[in-house]
Scaffold this motif. Structure first.
Motif, short mmCIF file in Angstrom:
data_model
loop_
_atom_site.label_atom_id
_atom_site.label_comp_id
_atom_site.label_asym_id
_atom_site.label_seq_id
_atom_site.Cartn_x
_atom_site.Cartn_y
_atom_site.Cartn_z
N ASN A 1 0.80 -1.22 0.00
CA ASN A 1 0.00 0.00 0.00
C ASN A 1 0.84 1.27 0.00
N ASP A 2 2.17 1.14 0.18
CA ASP A 2 3.05 2.31 0.24
C ASP A 2 2.54 3.32 1.26
N ASP A 3 2.07 2.83 2.38
CA ASP A 3 1.54 3.66 3.46
C ASP A 3 2.47 3.57 4.66
N PRO A 4 2.29 4.46 5.64
CA PRO A 4 3.10 4.36 6.86
C PRO A 4 2.91 3.02 7.54
N LEU A 5 3.97 2.53 8.14
CA LEU A 5 3.90 1.29 8.89
C LEU A 5 3.00 1.48 10.10
N ILE A 6 2.11 0.51 10.36
CA ILE A 6 1.23 0.62 11.52
C ILE A 6 1.30 -0.66 12.35
N MET A 7 0.96 -0.53 13.62
CA MET A 7 0.85 -1.67 14.51
C MET A 7 -0.56 -1.66 15.09
N GLU A 8 -1.42 -2.53 14.55
CA GLU A 8 -2.78 -2.62 15.04
C GLU A 8 -2.82 -3.37 16.37
N ASP A 9 -3.82 -3.07 17.16
CA ASP A 9 -4.02 -3.76 18.45
C ASP A 9 -2.81 -3.64 19.37
N PHE A 10 -2.16 -2.48 19.34
CA PHE A 10 -1.05 -2.26 20.27
C PHE A 10 -1.54 -2.38 21.71
N ALA A 11 -2.74 -1.85 21.96
CA ALA A 11 -3.34 -1.96 23.30
C ALA A 11 -4.85 -1.97 23.13
N LYS A 12 -5.53 -2.71 23.99
CA LYS A 12 -6.98 -2.83 23.91
C LYS A 12 -7.62 -2.39 25.22
N GLY A 13 -8.65 -1.56 25.12
CA GLY A 13 -9.45 -1.17 26.28
C GLY A 13 -8.68 -0.45 27.36
N ILE A 14 -7.73 0.43 26.98
CA ILE A 14 -6.95 1.13 27.99
C ILE A 14 -7.71 2.35 28.50
N LYS A 15 -7.27 2.89 29.64
CA LYS A 15 -7.93 4.04 30.26
C LYS A 15 -7.11 5.32 30.13
N GLY A 16 -5.94 5.24 29.54
CA GLY A 16 -5.12 6.43 29.38
C GLY A 16 -3.68 6.05 29.12
N SER A 17 -2.88 7.03 28.67
CA SER A 17 -1.47 6.76 28.41
C SER A 17 -0.70 8.06 28.36
N SER B 1 -18.47 2.74 26.40
CA SER B 1 -17.54 3.07 27.47
C SER B 1 -17.11 4.53 27.32
N ALA B 2 -17.19 5.28 28.43
CA ALA B 2 -16.80 6.69 28.40
C ALA B 2 -15.30 6.88 28.57
N THR B 3 -14.58 5.82 28.97
CA THR B 3 -13.17 5.99 29.31
C THR B 3 -12.22 5.07 28.55
N LYS B 4 -12.66 3.93 28.04
CA LYS B 4 -11.74 2.96 27.46
C LYS B 4 -11.54 3.17 25.96
N THR B 5 -10.30 2.93 25.51
CA THR B 5 -9.98 3.08 24.09
C THR B 5 -9.04 1.96 23.65
N ASP B 6 -9.07 1.66 22.34
CA ASP B 6 -8.08 0.78 21.70
C ASP B 6 -7.04 1.67 21.03
N VAL B 7 -5.81 1.14 20.89
CA VAL B 7 -4.70 1.96 20.38
C VAL B 7 -4.06 1.29 19.17
N THR B 8 -3.89 2.08 18.10
CA THR B 8 -3.11 1.69 16.94
C THR B 8 -1.93 2.65 16.80
N LEU B 9 -0.73 2.13 16.54
CA LEU B 9 0.45 2.97 16.37
C LEU B 9 0.76 3.14 14.90
N GLN B 10 1.20 4.34 14.52
CA GLN B 10 1.55 4.64 13.12
C GLN B 10 2.92 5.30 13.08
N LEU B 11 3.85 4.73 12.29
CA LEU B 11 5.20 5.26 12.15
C LEU B 11 5.26 6.24 11.00
N ASN B 12 5.79 7.43 11.26
CA ASN B 12 5.89 8.48 10.24
C ASN B 12 7.30 9.05 10.22
N ASN B 13 7.71 9.56 9.07
CA ASN B 13 9.00 10.24 8.92
C ASN B 13 8.81 11.75 8.94
#
Length: 495
Positions: free
Chosen positions: A22-38, A482-494
């Motif tokens: 896809n020539d898109d930025p590298l991503i990491m799906e499901d880095f974290a699930k249902g977290i409350k903050g970071s 849920s008002a507080t929980k989120t899932d996290v995906t990471l995206q690498l950019n230059n």
């Protein structure tokens, strides 16, 4: 061992394949699930450490390198508060537990972590008191030179206050006054074994606590709003009594219904005797106003400048904006009375501030409210507080129930920013911008890719991972119901 290695290799090749196809930025799906903050900090140019709150009584520390690889992950007991560098190691502060209605407990834990492998080198309860009143911890490490903990005890009872949303204005103001009240204030310093090596109680002013900050020399500054004036006390490193006190060159009519720390910022200078401060307030003409001040505790000299944020000024600022990207030119300054401080720092001899208008709008969803942020105004002053440049970041969003943070990172005379920009009815895009602090001009402004990331996911400014040659943006996806929980995906950019 072989099975684990095979899974790692397969995962790596799958990720690279997605990138190549896809020539898109590298991503990491499901880095974290249902977290409350970071939140995150850079340990060095190639390694960042993210603190991930997984529940009310446990959190993870995750080391991520500049290749979007997880180096190690360590799970710890407690509700994570802050993590930072300390004597070439990592120190993490947490409370023993947390609840939605009561906040954190008043038992604070600390951990010292080996940055090479995530191993716990030391752990200890570093502070404990009763849970009768709400207490606020603040951790400072001076870029790794020391570990200091300041704890302010308020007058607000730590209990469930049933029916707060329908209480009278008088009752709400009473709660705010209790939050602002300071019953006790302690400052404790620890070594890398988490043993207390010094402790004292600073002077408590008759006024309302604003903020507390250290400079890199371990000198401490405490600000109080006392009647119509702002008092700032300086404590030289290692001393338990203030060496000096200066008042700001501005007079206020104190409003007991506001929390001063939400309207003021203190920023110690590289010069150990100098403190800069910024504030947002409503002036005598009932317009919003930005104030910038300087206090020199060696000479007792004071400087102060102010900029009114009335309609005419905001209109002129909007008109003066010169787009650097033709697709990104929608400037909306909001309104002056709604301005909030987002950022303040001393960068290459300049004092740089960023503010933006915040407001809300009623909604049939998201707990009945949308949060709105408009374009960001950036001012830079020299050391005599003469305005050197002013520019606008034409970002902005409207989002259910939460304000979204912008990330600021300074390196080699450039201020790098990742913010959220509304690009459609239900689409948020990460906006990456580079501002040259030398001339005040934008070097770059572009939307980040949202391929493989939901349109409604937002970038988390408090957890962007900055490296020497690239950066990783965490995108958060709120969990349904849920008002507080989120899932996290990471995206690498230059850059």
């Amino acid at each position: 061992m072989k099975k684990t290695l095979l899974i790692t290799v397969l995962t790596l090749f799958t990720t690279i394949a997605v990138l190549a196809q896809n020539d898109d930025p590298l991503i990491m799906e499901d880095f974290a699930k249902g977290i409350k903050g970071s939140n995150t900090f850079a340990f060095n140019d190639h390694l960042n450490v993210m603190q991930v709150t997984t529940d009310d009584d446990k959190f993870d520390l995750v080391a991520v390198n500049d290749k979007l690889e997880i180096v190690w992950r360590t799970s710890l007991a407690g509700y994570g508060i802050k993590t930072d560098k300390f004597q070439n190691k990592i120190v993490a502060l947490a409370s023993s537990d947390h609840s939605f209605f009561k906040g954190t407990t008043n038992t604070f834990l600390a951990y010292v972590i080996d940055p090479a492998n995530g191993k716990v080198l030391a752990e200890k309860v570093v502070y404990k008191s009763t849970n009768d009143l709400v207490e606020f911890p603040q951790m400072y490490t001076g870029d790794g030179a020391f570990f200091k903990l300041a704890v302010r005890q308020s007058g607000f009872a730590r209990k469930i206050h049933v029916g707060i949303p329908i209480y009278s204005l008088f009752t709400m103001n009473s709660y705010t006054r209790e939050y602002n009240e300071t019953r006790n204030l302690q400052v404790i310093e620890y070594n890398d074994k988490l043993d207390s090596i010094s402790a004292f109680k600073p002077v408590i002013s008759n006024g309302t606590f604003i903020s507390l900050a250290w400079n890199k020399h371990a000198d401490m500054f405490i600000g109080w709003l006392n009647g119509p004036t702002i008092e700032v006390y300086k404590y030289d490193a290692g001393k338990t009594k203030p060496s000096n006190m200066l008042t700001a060159d501005v007079v206020f009519k104190e409003d007991k219904s506001i929390i001063p720390s939400e309207h003021f910022m203190l920023k110690p200078s590289d010069n150990s005797n100098v403190l800069y401060y910024s504030m947002i307030y409503v002036n005598e003409d009932k317009d919003g106003e930005l104030g910038i001040g300087k206090l020199d505790f060696a000479t007792n000299k004071k400087l102060y400048v102010a900029q009114a944020l009335d309609k005419a000024t905001l209109k002129a600022i909007k008109k003066s904006f010169v787009p650097v990207n033709k697709k990104i030119d929608d400037v909306d300054m909001g309104y002056g009375k709604g301005m909030k401080l987002l950022y303040m720092d001393e960068l290459d001899g300049k004092v740089v501030t960023a503010i933006a208008s915040h407001s809300t709008r009623a909604s049939a969803i998201s707990n009945g409210v949308f949060m709105i942020e408009n374009s960001i105004l950036i001012n830079a002053y020299d050391q005599n507080l003469a305005l050197k440049f002013q520019n606008v970041l034409p970002t902005g969003y409207i989002y259910p129930s939460r304000h979204l943070k912008t990330s600021f990172h300074f390196n080699k005379n450039k201020l790098y920013m990742v913010s959220n920009a509304k690009t459609g009815m239900t689409t948020l895009s990460g906006l990456f911008s580079i501002l040259d602090i030398g001339n005040g001009q934008w070097d770059k402004m572009e939307y980040l890719s949202k391929k493989h990331i939901s349109n409604s996911d937002y970038s988390d400014g408090s957890s962007v991972l900055w490296f020497s040659n690239n950066f990783i943006v965490p995108y958060l996806s709120p969990k349904m119901f849920s008002a507080t929980k989120t899932d996290v995906t990471l995206q690498l950019n230059n850059y």
